[in-house]
Design an enzyme around this catalytic site. Structure first.
Site, PDB file in Angstrom:
ATOM      1  CB  SER A 151     -22.678  -9.706   6.091  1.00 37.95           C
ATOM      2  OG  SER A 151     -21.536  -9.405   5.381  1.00 37.95           O
ATOM      3  CB  THR A 175     -21.692 -16.858   0.542  1.00 37.21           C
ATOM      4  OG1 THR A 175     -21.171 -17.473   1.626  1.00 37.21           O
ATOM      5  CG2 THR A 175     -22.540 -17.747  -0.102  1.00 37.21           C
ATOM      6  CD  GLU A 208     -12.075  -9.380   5.209  1.00 39.48           C
ATOM      7  OE1 GLU A 208     -12.785 -10.263   5.622  1.00 39.48           O
ATOM      8  OE2 GLU A 208     -12.272  -8.310   5.503  1.00 39.48           O
ATOM      9  NE  ARG A 215     -15.502  -6.123   6.120  1.00 38.34           N
ATOM     10  CZ  ARG A 215     -15.298  -7.208   7.107  1.00 38.34           C
ATOM     11  NH1 ARG A 215     -14.240  -8.109   7.207  1.00 38.34           N
ATOM     12  NH2 ARG A 215     -16.487  -7.645   7.821  1.00 38.34           N
ATOM     13  CG  LEU A 253     -19.293 -14.918  14.263  1.00 35.78           C
ATOM     14  CD1 LEU A 253     -18.592 -13.596  14.052  1.00 35.78           C
ATOM     15  CD2 LEU A 253     -19.310 -15.257  15.543  1.00 35.78           C
TER      16      LEU A 253
HETATM   17  N1  LIG Z   1     -27.977 -16.561   2.939  1.00 35.83           N
HETATM   18  C1  LIG Z   1     -27.201 -17.153   3.760  1.00 35.83           C
HETATM   19  N2  LIG Z   1     -27.894 -17.843   4.487  1.00 35.83           N
HETATM   20  C2  LIG Z   1     -27.564 -18.748   5.599  1.00 35.83           C
HETATM   21  N3  LIG Z   1     -26.274 -18.847   5.754  1.00 35.83           N
HETATM   22  C3  LIG Z   1     -25.408 -18.286   4.985  1.00 35.83           C
HETATM   23  C4  LIG Z   1     -26.040 -17.267   3.831  1.00 35.83           C
HETATM   24  N4  LIG Z   1     -24.685 -16.740   3.339  1.00 35.83           N
HETATM   25  C5  LIG Z   1     -23.583 -17.103   4.121  1.00 35.83           C
HETATM   26  N5  LIG Z   1     -24.092 -18.090   5.005  1.00 35.83           N
HETATM   27  C6  LIG Z   1     -23.204 -18.727   5.913  1.00 35.83           C
HETATM   28  O1  LIG Z   1     -22.842 -18.076   6.986  1.00 35.83           O
HETATM   29  C7  LIG Z   1     -21.445 -18.074   7.258  1.00 35.83           C
HETATM   30  C8  LIG Z   1     -20.763 -16.651   7.109  1.00 35.83           C
HETATM   31  O2  LIG Z   1     -20.849 -16.456   5.594  1.00 35.83           O
HETATM   32  P1  LIG Z   1     -19.395 -15.880   4.683  1.00 35.83           P
HETATM   33  O3  LIG Z   1     -19.804 -16.056   3.391  1.00 35.83           O
HETATM   34  O4  LIG Z   1     -18.138 -16.558   4.966  1.00 35.83           O
HETATM   35  O5  LIG Z   1     -19.662 -14.277   5.429  1.00 35.83           O
HETATM   36  P2  LIG Z   1     -18.273 -13.306   5.236  1.00 35.83           P
HETATM   37  O6  LIG Z   1     -17.397 -13.562   4.236  1.00 35.83           O
HETATM   38  O7  LIG Z   1     -19.203 -12.145   5.320  1.00 35.83           O
HETATM   39  O8  LIG Z   1     -17.917 -13.247   6.698  1.00 35.83           O
HETATM   40  C9  LIG Z   1     -20.858 -19.269   6.376  1.00 35.83           C
HETATM   41  O9  LIG Z   1     -20.910 -20.315   7.207  1.00 35.83           O
HETATM   42  C10 LIG Z   1     -21.979 -19.356   5.238  1.00 35.83           C
HETATM   43  O10 LIG Z   1     -21.975 -20.705   4.914  1.00 35.83           O
HETATM   44  N1  LIG Z   2      -9.917  -4.498   9.470  1.00 35.50           N
HETATM   45  C1  LIG Z   2     -10.655  -5.561   9.904  1.00 35.50           C
HETATM   46  C2  LIG Z   2     -10.968  -6.400   8.890  1.00 35.50           C
HETATM   47  C3  LIG Z   2     -11.591  -7.765   9.638  1.00 35.50           C
HETATM   48  N2  LIG Z   2     -11.273  -8.047  10.776  1.00 35.50           N
HETATM   49  C4  LIG Z   2     -11.743  -9.336  11.521  1.00 35.50           C
HETATM   50  C5  LIG Z   2     -13.113  -9.550  11.591  1.00 35.50           C
HETATM   51  C6  LIG Z   2     -13.324 -10.954  11.412  1.00 35.50           C
HETATM   52  O1  LIG Z   2     -13.105 -11.842  12.609  1.00 35.50           O
HETATM   53  C7  LIG Z   2     -12.358 -11.154  10.361  1.00 35.50           C
HETATM   54  C8  LIG Z   2     -12.735 -11.539   9.007  1.00 35.50           C
HETATM   55  O2  LIG Z   2     -13.899 -10.893   8.577  1.00 35.50           O
HETATM   56  P1  LIG Z   2     -15.039 -11.586   7.785  1.00 35.50           P
HETATM   57  O3  LIG Z   2     -14.403 -11.720   6.438  1.00 35.50           O
HETATM   58  O4  LIG Z   2     -15.523 -12.875   8.316  1.00 35.50           O
HETATM   59  O5  LIG Z   2     -16.212 -10.491   7.896  1.00 35.50           O
HETATM   60  O6  LIG Z   2     -11.281 -10.355  10.565  1.00 35.50           O
HETATM   61  C9  LIG Z   2     -10.689  -7.013  11.708  1.00 35.50           C
HETATM   62  O7  LIG Z   2     -10.569  -7.440  12.838  1.00 35.50           O
HETATM   63  N3  LIG Z   2     -10.122  -6.181  11.213  1.00 35.50           N
END
Ligand SMILES: Nc1ncnc2c1ncn2[C@@H]1O[C@H](COP(=O)(O)OP(=O)(O)O)[C@@H](O)[C@H]1O
Ligand SMILES: Nc1ccn([C@H]2C[C@H](O)[C@@H](COP(=O)(O)O)O2)c(=O)n1
Length: 230
Positions: free
Chosen positions: A30, A34, A50, A103, A162
């Site tokens: 989400s 970032t 995380e 988280r 994703l």
């Molecule tokens: N506002 C946005 N618009 C488009 N892509 C984004 C945005 N914010 C993050 N991303 C991209 O989406 C992917 C997931 O973002 P990330 O910050 O790693 O999410 P999370 O930590 O919630 O899993 C990354 O490749 C990031 O560069």
């Molecule tokens: N309790 C949890 C927390 C996270 N995950 C998984 C979900 C994603 O594949 C990864 C990290 O999450 P993100 O930071 O990208 O949102 O870990 C899980 O299975 N259980």
């Protein structure tokens, strides 16, 4: 009380804390990391991402990959380790007046464990053991959170991000999985009908492009950074 006011780590209720603990919550991909990266450029903020690298490598094993391959067999293994590493994050020595953490122990249980169980992928006995562990922790150890920032997205946006992020273990995730996680987050933090919410919630719509997201972070900067502080 002088001691309490000058100590970031004190959890005593007698004085207002001089620090705040913020958890950034949201679906997979989400934009939490970032968001944290953006705020890490601010002085006096400690950012805790995380511990995903640990979940991908515990003494040479990858419980995250195992969980996605066979959730019924490995869900308990991963989530036990997630619970430990999250607890460690919450209890680590605070290093700045504001702590932003990705988280929490709460979402690990209320969202991810709950999802495995409800979808029939976690056996009842595994769920019972994890639940007893969780209940023991929150009854016996203070896990204070002052503000939850919820990055609210559509599952479709997360699915696209994703796919673009391309984390190997997550290739198998279907959109339905992100929909289930989304619904659990909405019930917990928006409708507030499922589990106790441990702190006030600030909702930031997060389907927007990066530029608009950074603009929203600026607009909410004061609200976020002053929460919980004396
Ligand atoms: N506002 C946005 N618009 C488009 N892509 C984004 C945005 N914010 C993050 N991303 C991209 O989406 C992917 C997931 O973002 P990330 O910050 O790693 O999410 P999370 O930590 O919630 O899993 C990354 O490749 C990031 O560069
Ligand atoms: N309790 C949890 C927390 C996270 N995950 C998984 C979900 C994603 O594949 C990864 C990290 O999450 P993100 O930071 O990208 O949102 O870990 C899980 O299975 N259980």
């Amino acid at each position: 009380s002088n001691l309490c006011n000058s100590c970031f780590n004190c959890v005593c209720d007698l004085v207002k804390p001089v620090f705040s603990r913020i958890c950034i919550e949201g679906n997979i991909a989400s934009g939490k990391t970032t968001c944290l990266e953006y705020f890490s450029k601010t002085s006096n903020i400690e950012v805790l991402t995380e511990p995903v690298s640990k979940w991908r490598n515990v003494q040479g094993h990858n419980p995250l990959a195992l969980m996605y391959q066979d959730p019924a067999r490995w869900g308990l293994t991963l989530q036990t380790y997630v619970q430990l590493t999250m607890l460690d994050r919450h209890l680590s020595t605070v290093a700045a007046p504001v702590r932003m953490m990705e988280r929490s122990l709460y979402s690990a249980k209320y969202i991810f464990v709950e999802n495995l169980y409800r979808s029939g992928k976690m056996p009842e006995v595994d769920f019972a053991v994890l639940s007893e562990w969780f209940e023991w922790i929150i009854k016996n150890i203070a896990i204070p959170v002052d503000l939850i920032v919820y990055l609210q997205t559509s599952p479709q946006t997360c699915y696209e991000r994703l796919k673009r992020r391309c984390r190997e273990e997550e290739r198998v995730i279907p959109i339905e999985y992100l929909e289930s996680i989304h619904n659990l987050y909405e019930d917990w933090l928006i409708k507030q009908t499922s589990f106790k919410v441990p702190a006030p919630v600030l909702v930031i719509p997060a389907d927007h492009d990066l530029q608009k997201m950074l603009q929203q972070y600026e607009e909410n900067r004061e609200k976020i950074l002053t929460t919980g502080r004396a």
